[in-house]
Design a protein around this motif. Structure first.
Motif, short mmCIF file in Angstrom:
data_model
loop_
_atom_site.label_atom_id
_atom_site.label_comp_id
_atom_site.label_asym_id
_atom_site.label_seq_id
_atom_site.Cartn_x
_atom_site.Cartn_y
_atom_site.Cartn_z
N LEU A 486 3.38 45.05 25.81
CA LEU A 486 3.08 43.69 25.33
C LEU A 486 4.30 43.08 24.64
N GLU A 487 4.97 43.90 23.84
CA GLU A 487 6.11 43.39 23.07
C GLU A 487 7.29 43.09 24.00
N GLY A 488 7.51 43.97 24.99
CA GLY A 488 8.60 43.72 25.95
C GLY A 488 8.36 42.40 26.68
N ALA A 489 7.10 42.19 27.07
CA ALA A 489 6.78 40.95 27.80
C ALA A 489 6.92 39.73 26.88
N LEU A 490 6.49 39.88 25.63
CA LEU A 490 6.60 38.76 24.68
C LEU A 490 8.08 38.39 24.47
N LYS A 491 8.92 39.41 24.31
CA LYS A 491 10.35 39.13 24.10
C LYS A 491 10.90 38.33 25.27
N LEU A 492 10.55 38.80 26.50
CA LEU A 492 11.11 38.13 27.68
C LEU A 492 10.62 36.70 27.78
N LYS A 493 9.30 36.50 27.61
CA LYS A 493 8.81 35.13 27.81
C LYS A 493 9.32 34.19 26.74
N GLU A 494 9.45 34.68 25.51
CA GLU A 494 9.82 33.70 24.47
C GLU A 494 11.27 33.26 24.54
N ILE A 495 12.16 34.10 25.08
CA ILE A 495 13.55 33.63 25.09
C ILE A 495 14.06 33.24 26.48
N SER A 496 13.35 33.68 27.56
CA SER A 496 13.83 33.30 28.90
C SER A 496 12.87 32.32 29.58
N TYR A 497 11.66 32.18 29.02
CA TYR A 497 10.59 31.32 29.57
C TYR A 497 10.07 31.83 30.92
N ILE A 498 10.36 33.10 31.23
CA ILE A 498 9.80 33.72 32.44
C ILE A 498 8.37 34.15 32.12
N ASN A 499 7.50 34.00 33.09
CA ASN A 499 6.10 34.37 32.88
C ASN A 499 5.95 35.89 32.90
N ALA A 500 5.97 36.50 31.74
CA ALA A 500 5.93 37.96 31.65
C ALA A 500 4.63 38.39 30.98
N THR A 501 4.02 39.45 31.52
CA THR A 501 2.76 39.93 30.95
C THR A 501 2.77 41.44 30.83
N GLY A 502 2.20 41.95 29.75
CA GLY A 502 2.05 43.39 29.58
C GLY A 502 0.62 43.79 29.87
N TYR A 503 0.44 44.87 30.61
CA TYR A 503 -0.91 45.36 30.92
C TYR A 503 -1.01 46.83 30.58
N PRO A 504 -2.24 47.28 30.17
CA PRO A 504 -2.47 48.72 30.15
C PRO A 504 -2.46 49.16 31.63
N ALA A 505 -1.64 50.14 32.00
CA ALA A 505 -1.41 50.44 33.43
C ALA A 505 -2.72 50.70 34.17
N GLY A 506 -3.71 51.28 33.49
CA GLY A 506 -4.98 51.57 34.14
C GLY A 506 -5.76 50.32 34.51
N GLU A 507 -5.40 49.18 33.91
CA GLU A 507 -6.10 47.92 34.17
C GLU A 507 -5.56 47.20 35.40
N LEU A 508 -4.40 47.66 35.88
CA LEU A 508 -3.74 46.96 36.99
C LEU A 508 -4.70 46.77 38.16
N LYS A 509 -5.42 47.86 38.47
CA LYS A 509 -6.29 47.83 39.66
C LYS A 509 -7.54 46.98 39.45
N HIS A 510 -7.77 46.52 38.22
CA HIS A 510 -8.97 45.71 37.96
C HIS A 510 -8.67 44.21 38.06
N GLY A 511 -7.59 43.83 38.66
CA GLY A 511 -7.30 42.41 38.82
C GLY A 511 -5.82 42.09 39.05
N PRO A 512 -4.95 42.45 38.08
CA PRO A 512 -3.56 42.03 38.23
C PRO A 512 -2.89 42.52 39.51
N ILE A 513 -3.38 43.61 40.09
CA ILE A 513 -2.75 44.15 41.30
C ILE A 513 -2.73 43.12 42.44
N ALA A 514 -3.65 42.17 42.36
CA ALA A 514 -3.71 41.12 43.38
C ALA A 514 -2.43 40.29 43.41
#
Ligand code: F6R
Length: 614
Positions: A486-514
């Motif tokens: 979460l923190e790595g993604a927050l750092k990236l989005k706040e200073i580069s404005y890239i859409n970055a998101t942190g996920y618990p890896a086990g949650e990937l298959k419940h949606g974000p994998i799409a």
């Protein structure tokens, strides 16, 4: 967030005010302005955008402004009304004799505005602040005394404010006041400074007085008088300030963020010294004012924080539950304050905040305090409003953090949580003593391990270069490193404005994998331990969808070379301490991507260092 400066003395005020505002730039702003007493009138100069635009405006008025030796200045972070010249501070009353700068939010400004309009005041801006200018001017018409006028006006104001006010009929005087917003007076030789934060004047003086809520200070070049809201004199409590001005220099680094990332090994050494000398001695935390008995009786801990501090809190939960077997809830302060929260005198409430001024966390802390819980504050600012609410104050001593993106303060918060967890576990006897001894000796090695990462930062720079063209970025992790993602993604989005998101890896298959395809970078925080194999499987799932795979790992497993396109290796470390190691490359990736993209690294758009509005 907005920043205020004021100066009264014998020197030319304009450069002092501009420089002071520059030192407050880290707070974040989108317009600025200055008011100076020039000859017969108080003149106001404003500009939208960076301070260089205000300097340009002022360069056309050098003759009239250079002689002024009293003035106020402001950088504005828009809340009410767009960032325009009209909305920029200072604001004036209709005749222009009274000028005001303001940090905070006047909550009842609509009602005040209606009343003032009925009295004939004409509003020019969309700001809440302009009501203060008209209101104080009305009171001044009755009292002919600026201090009294401010005292009367603030009785009618609801909300948070730090104010600096001048009146043309009392041309040698600056009146300042505050409620739930920071304001400090710097004391020089026959000169005074007022500011939202000490960097604004630290190069001129390290003597200061912090104003308490509702106090009003009347300042001339020869005197500083502080009164409470009823006009009673308050004795001056002069403090020697801890910060060195050298802390505000980039020391050869291109940006403050890069400097602050490099300071992290010393920040850890600094916190550990005095608290953890050797792995054989117990952790010393004299700052924790709970008795050993009440500490043993705690049945619950709540941690409240925002942003990066919230991520530190999530790691704090993990480690305290593991070491102390006390249930810990972590919640964003902005959510905590608008629901019924259950606390009692056996609940320890921990507030975490770099600045110690974040309005949401401050409100949440006050709410918990009113219910009788012990309040422990973890902050980088022992002089902050939150620190003053603390029953126990754990000062993280990271030194001033100028870059808006929090880096070294995060590491310092994490170390504070580790110390607290070990301290409590040692008192409760809730974790095996041999395990704790080994853990403490591992903690003492952390600074060297970060130095190793920093010594090989070119690899991380190459990784950043390779992925800097992406529009999206996914970070995955599990267990104690989920907040790292979460923190790595927050750092990236706040200073580069890239859409970055942190996920618990086990949650990937419940949606974000799409979302995964061959354009999507997925960075796995793959630290050896409990969940290593699990994250590996989740990474395989992402690879099977052709994602661009990056590993951040302390494993030397050869098979990672087949799975990942890019591998960032970090030193081996106890899994529970790995968030300290794994966050450093993520901070650097964010930094280098933003730098490649030419972004304003230290002052990202729309963000403020100290968020003093709810
Ligand atoms: C991120 C960042 C913010 C702050 C948040 C809380 O880099 O700096 O997310 O962490 O605004 O601020 P503090 O810790 O001062 O309460």
């Amino acid at each position: 967030m907005c920043g205020i400066v004021g100066y009264v003395g014998s020197k030319s005020a304009v450069e002092i005010l501009l420089d002071g505002l520059e030192q407050l730039e880290y707070r974040g702003y989108d317009s600025s302005g200055i008011a100076l007493k020039c000859n017969d009138s108080i003149n106001v100069y404003k500009a939208v955008g960076k301070l260089k635009n205000l300097r340009e405006v002022l360069s056309n008025h050098t003759q009239e402004v250079n002689g002024a030796n009293i003035g106020i200045g402001h950088i504005r972070w828009a809340t009410h009304g767009a960032p325009t010249v009209v909305n920029a501070h200072p604001h004036t009353c209709n005749c222009g004799n009274l000028v005001v700068v303001h940090n905070g939010i006047i909550e009842n400004y609509k009602e005040l505005k209606e009343k003032l309009e009925a009295l004939g005041c004409e509003f020019r801006s969309q700001t809440d602040t302009e009501t203060v200018a008209h209101l104080v001017a009305q009171k001044y018409a009755q009292t002919k005394d600026l201090t009294k006028a401010v005292q009367l006006a603030t009785k009618e104001i609801e909300g948070a404010y730090a104010l600096a006010i001048m009146h043309n009929d009392e041309p040698d005087k600056l009146v300042i006041t505050k409620r739930n917003a920071p304001l400090v007076v710097g004391i020089g030789e026959k000169e005074y400074y007022a500011a939202s934060d000490i960097p604004a004047f630290i190069k001129h003086t390290n003597k200061a007085v912090y104003l308490s809520d509702n106090q009003v200070a009347t300042i001339t070049k020869d005197s500083l008088v502080i009164e409470d809201e009823n006009g009673n004199n308050v004795p001056l409590k002069i403090e020697q300030l801890p910060w060195e001005s050298v802390a505000l220099s980039k020391m050869g680094y291109k940006h403050f963020m890069l400097k602050e990332i490099h300071e992290q090994p010393d920040v850890i050494r600094n916190i550990l010294s005095g608290k953890l000398h050797t792995s054989l001695a117990p952790v010393e935390l004299a700052e924790v004012m709970l008795t050993k008995e009440s500490l043993k009786e705690l049945n619950r801990i709540q941690i409240i924080a925002c942003g990066t501090s919230l991520h530190a809190a999530m790691i704090g939960k993990y480690i305290i539950e593991d070491f102390c077997s006390i249930p810990v809830d972590v919640e964003a302060s902005s959510e905590y304050i608008y629901r019924k929260t259950v606390t009692d005198d056996k609940t320890l409430v921990i507030g975490v905040s770099q600045s110690g001024e974040t309005a949401d966390t401050l409100t949440a802390i006050k709410q918990a305090k009113s219910r009788g819980s012990h309040i422990l504050i973890i902050t980088n600012r022992p002089d902050s409003a939150m620190a003053r609410e603390a029953d126990s104050l754990l000062s993280v001593n990271a030194g001033i953090e100028v870059s808006v993106a929090a880096t070294k303060s995060y590491i310092a918060q994490l170390i504070s949580f580790y110390l607290l967890a070990v301290y409590m576990a040692e008192i409760k006897g809730s974790k095996d003593a041999n395990y704790l001894t080994k853990f403490k000796s591992d903690m003492l090695l952390l600074p060297q391990k970060i130095e190793e990462i920093l010594a090989h930062k070119e690899v991380i720079q190459n990784c950043a270069r390779k992925y800097s063209g992406t529009r999206d970025f996914i970070y995955i992790a599990r267990g104690i490193n989920y907040p790292t993602a979460l923190e790595g993604a927050l750092k990236l989005k706040e200073i580069s404005y890239i859409n970055a998101t942190g996920y618990p890896a086990g949650e990937l298959k419940h949606g974000p994998i799409a979302m995964l395809d061959d354009t999507m970078p997925v960075l796995s925080v793959l630290m050896k331990g409990n969940v290593y194999e699990k994250i590996l499987s989740n990474s395989e799932e992402a690879r099977a969808r052709n994602a661009r795979m990056i590993a951040l790992t302390n494993s030397t497993d050869e098979k990672l070379n087949d799975l990942f396109d890019f591998i960032i290796k970090v030193p081996d470390v106890n899994e529970l301490l790995s968030p300290i190691i794994s966050i450093v490359p993520l901070q650097l990736i964010a930094y280098y991507i933003a730098e490649f993209l030419g972004k304003d690294v230290d002052q990202p758009r729309n963000l403020a260092k100290s968020v003093t509005v709810e």
